[in-house]
Design a protein around this motif. Structure first.
Motif, PDB file in Angstrom:
ATOM      1  N   GLU A  70     -33.326  19.786  53.082  1.00 18.02           N
ATOM      2  CA  GLU A  70     -32.380  20.318  53.984  1.00 18.02           C
ATOM      3  C   GLU A  70     -33.135  21.325  54.871  1.00 18.02           C
ATOM      4  O   GLU A  70     -32.750  21.276  56.003  1.00 18.02           O
ATOM      5  CB  GLU A  70     -31.043  20.644  53.490  1.00 18.02           C
ATOM      6  N   ILE A  71     -33.489  22.317  54.194  1.00 18.58           N
ATOM      7  CA  ILE A  71     -34.202  23.421  55.005  1.00 18.58           C
ATOM      8  C   ILE A  71     -35.364  22.636  55.998  1.00 18.58           C
ATOM      9  O   ILE A  71     -35.586  22.989  56.998  1.00 18.58           O
ATOM     10  CB  ILE A  71     -34.874  24.391  54.021  1.00 18.58           C
ATOM     11  N   ASP A  72     -36.077  21.745  55.350  1.00 18.31           N
ATOM     12  CA  ASP A  72     -37.393  21.098  56.092  1.00 18.31           C
ATOM     13  C   ASP A  72     -36.664  20.314  57.092  1.00 18.31           C
ATOM     14  O   ASP A  72     -37.121  20.483  58.389  1.00 18.31           O
ATOM     15  CB  ASP A  72     -38.126  20.186  55.231  1.00 18.31           C
ATOM     16  N   ARG A  73     -35.491  19.556  57.246  1.00 22.21           N
ATOM     17  CA  ARG A  73     -35.056  18.914  57.846  1.00 22.21           C
ATOM     18  C   ARG A  73     -34.511  19.960  58.980  1.00 22.21           C
ATOM     19  O   ARG A  73     -34.571  19.477  60.421  1.00 22.21           O
ATOM     20  CB  ARG A  73     -33.583  18.109  57.553  1.00 22.21           C
ATOM     21  N   ARG A  74     -33.764  20.850  58.810  1.00 21.93           N
ATOM     22  CA  ARG A  74     -33.352  21.678  59.894  1.00 21.93           C
ATOM     23  C   ARG A  74     -34.469  22.474  60.508  1.00 21.93           C
ATOM     24  O   ARG A  74     -34.375  22.775  61.849  1.00 21.93           O
ATOM     25  CB  ARG A  74     -32.275  22.906  59.330  1.00 21.93           C
ATOM     26  N   ALA A  75     -35.439  22.858  59.529  1.00 25.19           N
ATOM     27  CA  ALA A  75     -36.658  23.455  60.430  1.00 25.19           C
ATOM     28  C   ALA A  75     -37.449  22.552  61.610  1.00 25.19           C
ATOM     29  O   ALA A  75     -37.997  23.138  62.417  1.00 25.19           O
ATOM     30  CB  ALA A  75     -37.385  24.046  59.309  1.00 25.19           C
ATOM     31  N   ALA A  76     -37.245  21.381  61.268  1.00 28.59           N
ATOM     32  CA  ALA A  76     -38.109  20.331  61.966  1.00 28.59           C
ATOM     33  C   ALA A  76     -37.347  20.212  63.255  1.00 28.59           C
ATOM     34  O   ALA A  76     -37.758  19.336  64.159  1.00 28.59           O
ATOM     35  CB  ALA A  76     -38.368  18.988  61.324  1.00 28.59           C
ATOM     36  N   ASP A  77     -35.930  20.574  63.343  1.00 24.36           N
ATOM     37  CA  ASP A  77     -35.124  20.044  64.594  1.00 24.36           C
ATOM     38  C   ASP A  77     -35.604  20.955  65.796  1.00 24.36           C
ATOM     39  O   ASP A  77     -35.885  22.082  66.100  1.00 24.36           O
ATOM     40  CB  ASP A  77     -33.679  20.728  64.366  1.00 24.36           C
ATOM     41  N   PRO A  78     -35.970  20.096  66.774  1.00 24.82           N
ATOM     42  CA  PRO A  78     -36.533  20.697  68.061  1.00 24.82           C
ATOM     43  C   PRO A  78     -35.803  21.227  68.846  1.00 24.82           C
ATOM     44  O   PRO A  78     -36.015  22.225  69.878  1.00 24.82           O
ATOM     45  CB  PRO A  78     -37.151  19.342  68.764  1.00 24.82           C
TER      46      PRO A  78
END
Length: 98
Positions: A70-78
């Protein structure tokens, strides 16, 4: 009950190491030297702080695989969305610097 350091700690800071406090000692050796010289009533506080530090580094505080994903997903949000600072202040209060 008198508080004592474990034998390995006493051995690590015995003899000449005490006189070399700032000269060539590791931070851990300096800590042992400092703690060894504390009176029992002060050593207990240091022991409690060290125990809390060690506990805070235990695996039970590690992120789960799901949390990491989830952290990776949110950090990848442009185009991430952020809360309004006033909303945050209403929930948590104003910081000291405000």
């Amino acid at each position: 009950m008198a508080h004592r350091l474990p034998a390995f700690a006493e051995n690590a800071i015995s003899g000449a190491a005490f006189f070399l406090y700032d000269h060539g000692m590791t931070s851990l050796e300096k800590f042992f030297s400092f703690a060894q010289r504390l009176p029992a009533d002060q050593l207990e506080t240091v022991e409690q702080a060290l125990a809390a530090l060690m506990d805070s580094m235990s695996e039970r505080f590690d992120f789960s695989n799901g949390e990491l994903a989830e952290i990776d997903r949110r950090a990848a949000d442009p185009a991430p969305e952020f809360s309004d600072p006033d909303d945050i202040a209403r929930i948590f209060g104003r910081p000291f610097s405000a």
